[in-house]
Write an enzyme that holds these catalytic residues in place. Structure first.
Site, PDB file in Angstrom:
ATOM      1  N   HIS A  99       2.304 -12.235 -18.711  1.00  0.00           N
ATOM      2  CA  HIS A  99       2.589 -10.797 -18.635  1.00  0.00           C
ATOM      3  C   HIS A  99       4.113 -10.642 -18.675  1.00  0.00           C
ATOM      4  CE1 HIS A  99       2.631  -6.629 -17.578  1.00  0.00           C
ATOM      5  NE2 HIS A  99       3.274  -6.857 -16.452  1.00  0.00           N
ATOM      6  N   ALA A 129       0.803  -1.225   0.000  1.00  0.00           N
ATOM      7  CA  ALA A 129       0.000   0.000   0.000  1.00  0.00           C
ATOM      8  C   ALA A 129       0.836   1.275   0.000  1.00  0.00           C
ATOM      9  CB  ALA A 129      -0.929  -0.014   1.222  1.00  0.00           C
ATOM     10  N   ASP A 140      -1.580  -4.660 -20.380  1.00  0.00           N
ATOM     11  CA  ASP A 140      -1.141  -5.007 -21.739  1.00  0.00           C
ATOM     12  C   ASP A 140      -2.314  -4.820 -22.721  1.00  0.00           C
ATOM     13  OD1 ASP A 140       1.417  -6.190 -20.670  1.00  0.00           O
ATOM     14  OD2 ASP A 140      -0.047  -7.472 -19.703  1.00  0.00           O
ATOM     15  N   GLY A 178       0.375   1.489  -5.176  1.00  0.00           N
ATOM     16  CA  GLY A 178      -0.549   1.695  -4.056  1.00  0.00           C
ATOM     17  C   GLY A 178      -1.025   3.139  -3.987  1.00  0.00           C
TER      18      GLY A 178
END
Ligand code: NAD
Ligand code: LMR
Length: 329
Positions: A188, A13, A160, A18
């Site tokens: 990915h 975070a 993507d 984040g």
């Protein structure tokens, strides 16, 4: 009637993504403008103070939909009761690295997080892994959550997908809104395959409309597949706002459904469709409805596409072997 807040856990975070993600979740972009959210933030102990600073800023936005924020450095507590888990926290690659080079550094994060999700998340938990290498990290987490249906673990290829939409829209001089049925297949990574043969621009086949195989092979595919590295080269840091935006899109589409006649790209657990070995978390064209995804079936795959899908899937199999050897699955 006041709705019960949805609990969203975000790991990493205090990181770059984040910081771009939390404010959009709290303002209603993740789940909808009428859905209150309760945030649970997970960070490593050294970054808890920075996460507290971000939480102070979230408070200062006075978002009407934000019903509370809790911060943890313990995964078990962070995933208690979570409905949506966004697994972002992981090291980003730097110049010259491939995402797969992060496997050893980051893989270890996802085993305890999978176990914690298994132990305490809500029955309807949906998991999106963003931290790289995202597909194989999602596999690690999924393998350590035997009580959670495997289809609830997904990895992000929506960035993507969005990159492919943007490149095609520029080439064709068309609006992104006119493009449907874009697909990212595989990992990915630089081996991913953005597929224009099933995409459409204003209802017409995209590859035929563009009619430029040289551009498709030598510009479009490498530009999309290597865009992450190009961003690192230009910015000196990996993509953050666009990654956060794609994470918002991924979950929003999963929860709220794809439009009629369209699909999206998500890395999901393979059932063997299109020759992708069962169990790998690979990107497919998927439709979503009622919070469930389904792989689009029956697309014709020609030799050009087949070779590229196979290469990316072979890399996923190698990554699975590598994490087996590391004892992570
Ligand atoms: P960052 O370094 O800015 O932030 C990562 C944060 O994760 C840090 O605050 C760190 O303290 C935290 N963290 C590390 N280990 C943790 C753990 N065990 N539990 C909780 N938090 C932990 O990095 P970033 O730019 O925000 O990127 C995060 C990850 O997302 C990277 O792995 C990056 O490569 C990846 N990424 C993926 C995509 C995608 O399309 N799938 C796109 C962009 C970035
Ligand atoms: C991206 O695609 O931008 C991210 O996965 C970051 C990276 O390492 O490329």
């Amino acid at each position: 009637m006041t709705r019960t807040p949805v609990t969203v856990t975000v790991t990493g975070a205090a990181g770059q993504i984040g910081y771009a993600l939390l404010f959009r979740i709290a303002s209603g972009h993740l789940l909808g403008a009428d859905v209150p959210v309760r945030l649970r933030l997970l960070e490593i102990p050294q970054a808890v103070k920075a996460a507290e600073g971000t939480a102070m800023e979230l408070d200062d936005c006075a978002f009407p939909l934000l019903s509370g924020i809790d911060i943890f450095d313990d995964a078990v507590r962070a995933f208690e009761g979570t409905n949506v888990a966004l697994l972002v926290g992981a090291r980003p690659r730097t110049k010259g690295m491939e995402r797969g080079d992060l496997l050893e550094a980051n893989g270890g994060i996802f085993k305890p997080q999978g176990e914690a999700i298994n132990a305490g998340a809500a029955d309807d938990v949906k998991v999106l892994v963003v931290g790289n290498p995202a597909n194989t990290n999602a596999l690690i987490a999924q393998q350590h959550a035997p009580d959670v249906p495997a289809e609830r673990f997904t990895a992000m290829t929506r960035l993507d997908h969005n990159r492919a939409l943007a490149q095609l829209s520029k080439k064709a001089g068309a609006s992104v809104a006119d493009i449907r049925r874009m697909t990212i297949w595989g990992n990915h990574s630089a081996t991913q395959y953005p597929d224009l043969f099933h995409a459409e621009i204003a209802g017409r086949n995209a590859a035929e409309t563009v009619n430029d195989q040289g551009w498709l092979e030598n510009e479009f595919i490498p530009t999309v597949a290597k865009r992450g590295a190009a961003i690192i080269e230009a910015r000196g840091a990996s993509s953050a706002a666009s990654a956060a935006s794609a994470a918002i899109d991924h979950v929003h589409t999963w929860v709220n459904g794809t439009a009629d006649g369209d699909w999206t790209s998500m890395a999901v657990v393979s059932d063997g469709s299109y020759g992708v070995p069962e169990g790998l978390i690979s990107s497919f064209p998927v439709t979503t409805a009622d919070g469930e995804w389904e792989i689009v079936q029956g697309l014709e795959i020609d030799d050009f596409s087949r070779a590229r899908i196979d290469a990316s899937v072979a890399e996923l199999s190698e990554e699975r072997e590598a994490v087996r050897k590391l004892g992570l699955i």
